[in-house]
Design an enzyme around this catalytic site. Structure first.
Site, PDB file in Angstrom:
ATOM      1  N   SER A  69       0.973  -1.037  -0.093  1.00  0.00           N
ATOM      2  CA  SER A  69      -0.380  -0.085  -0.056  1.00  0.00           C
ATOM      3  C   SER A  69       0.937   1.555  -0.049  1.00  0.00           C
ATOM      4  CB  SER A  69      -1.086  -0.019   1.500  1.00  0.00           C
ATOM      5  OG  SER A  69      -1.886   1.242   1.095  1.00  0.00           O
ATOM      6  N   TYR A  76      -2.452  -0.965  10.453  1.00  0.00           N
ATOM      7  CA  TYR A  76      -2.047  -1.261   9.393  1.00  0.00           C
ATOM      8  C   TYR A  76      -1.389  -0.708   8.154  1.00  0.00           C
ATOM      9  CZ  TYR A  76      -3.320  -1.242   4.087  1.00  0.00           C
ATOM     10  OH  TYR A  76      -3.445  -1.650   2.638  1.00  0.00           O
TER      11      TYR A  76
END
Length: 250
Positions: A143, A156
Site C-alpha cells: 500500500s 494497518y
C-alpha cells in the site's frame, strides 16, 4: 510487453493466491486462469470455491493466512496437485480505522496477523519449495502505507511497513537461488476491504489521477511481476497508486 508475451511466459505455471475470494485476489486468480496457470485460491471465506473461476486448474482452499497450518497446507496442496510452485501472491489484507488510543490489542493483533504474519508464513513455505527449484516469484500486495500514513490507520500502516521490509529481506535471501520477491504499493482499489466500497471510490478522487483503481488493473501488474518479463525486478515496492505517494497535499 504484450498480453501474448505475458501469457506465453506464464502458461503452465503454478500459483498460490491469498485473499482469493474477492477484490484483487479474485481478479488475479481469474487473470492467471486466463493465462493458463494452475492456481490454489486461498481465502478465509468458506465460499471461496463459489467465487473463483471453475475448472481443474483452480483449486479453492479455505484457510486463515495468519495460521501456520494454512500456509503449510496451501503450499503443499499446490505441490501435491500440480508438482511445483512458481508464484505466490500475498494479497490477503484487512484494515481497521481507529485512532491509536482507541485501537485495542485485539485490533492490532488481527491486522498484524493477516497483513504481516500471514505474508511471512506463506513466503517462508513458498521459498522452501522455490529455492530447490532455483526459480520462483513472490508478489506482496502492499500500500502507499508502506511508506506514508494518515490518522486512524496505525495498525494497518505498521503491517504494511513490515511487509515492505519482509519483501526486501526475502528478496536478498532468494535472489541467489533464482527467487524474486517484490511488492506493489497500491492506492485506493474498489474492493470490500471496507464495509462501504463507495468510501474507497470517494477517497480515490483525492489522488492525482482523481479515481480509485479497479482490481483488474492491479492484477495485470501482479502478472507482470510474477513473470520472467520482470526478471530484473528484485526487492522493489512498485508504487501503483494513481500518484498518491508523490503528491503534496494542497
Amino acid at each position: 510487453m504484450t498480453g501474448d508475451h505475458l501469457g506465453h511466459d506464464l502458461r503452465g505455471k503454478v500459483a498460490v493466491v491469498t485473499g482469493a475470494a474477492s477484490g484483487i485476489g479474485r481478479a488475479t486468480v481469474g487473470l492467471f486462469a486466463d493465462y493458463g496457470m494452475a492456481v490454489v485460491a486461498e481465502d478465509i471465506n468458506p465460499g471461496v470455491g463459489d467465487l473463483v473461476p471453475e475448472g481443474d486448474s483452480v483449486i479453492p482452499y479455505v484457510g486463515d493466512v495468519g495460521d501456520e497450518g494454512a500456509a503449510v497446507g496451501a503450499v503443499q496442496l499446490a505441490v501435491e496437485r500440480f508438482g511445483r510452485l512458481d508464484v505466490l501472491v500475498n494479497n490477503a489484507g484487512i484494515i481497521v480505522n481507529k485512532p491509536v488510543v482507541e485501537t485495542s490489542l485485539d485490533d492490532w493483533n488481527r491486522i498484524i496477523a493477516t497483513n504481516a504474519t500471514g505474508a511471512f508464513l506463506h513466503t517462508r513455505e513458498a521459498m522452501k519449495v522455490m529455492i530447490p527449484q532455483s526459480a520462483g516469484s513472490i508478489v506482496n500486495i502492499g500500500s502507499y502505507a508502506c511508506f506514508q500514513s494518515f490518522p486512524t490507520i496505525s495498525a494497518y500502516a505498521a503491517s504494511k511497513g513490515a511487509l515492505a521490509q519482509l519483501t526486501r529481506t526475502a528478496a536478498l535471501e532468494g535472489v541467489e537461488h533464482g527467487v524474486r520477491v517484490n511488492a506493489i504499493g497500491v492506492g485506493d482499489v474498489v474492493t470490500n476491504i471496507l464495509d462501504d466500497p463507495d468510501a474507497l471510490v470517494e477517497h480515490g478522487k483525492g489522488a492525482p489521477i482523481c479515481r480509485a483503481a479497479d482490481p483488474v488493473e492491479i492484477a495485470h501488474l501482479i502478472a507482470f511481476l510474477a513473470s520472467g518479463l520482470a526478471s530484473y525486478a528484485v526487492g522493489a515496492v512498485w508504487m501503483y497508486d494513481g500518484g498518491m505517494s508523490v503528491a503534496v497535499p494542497n
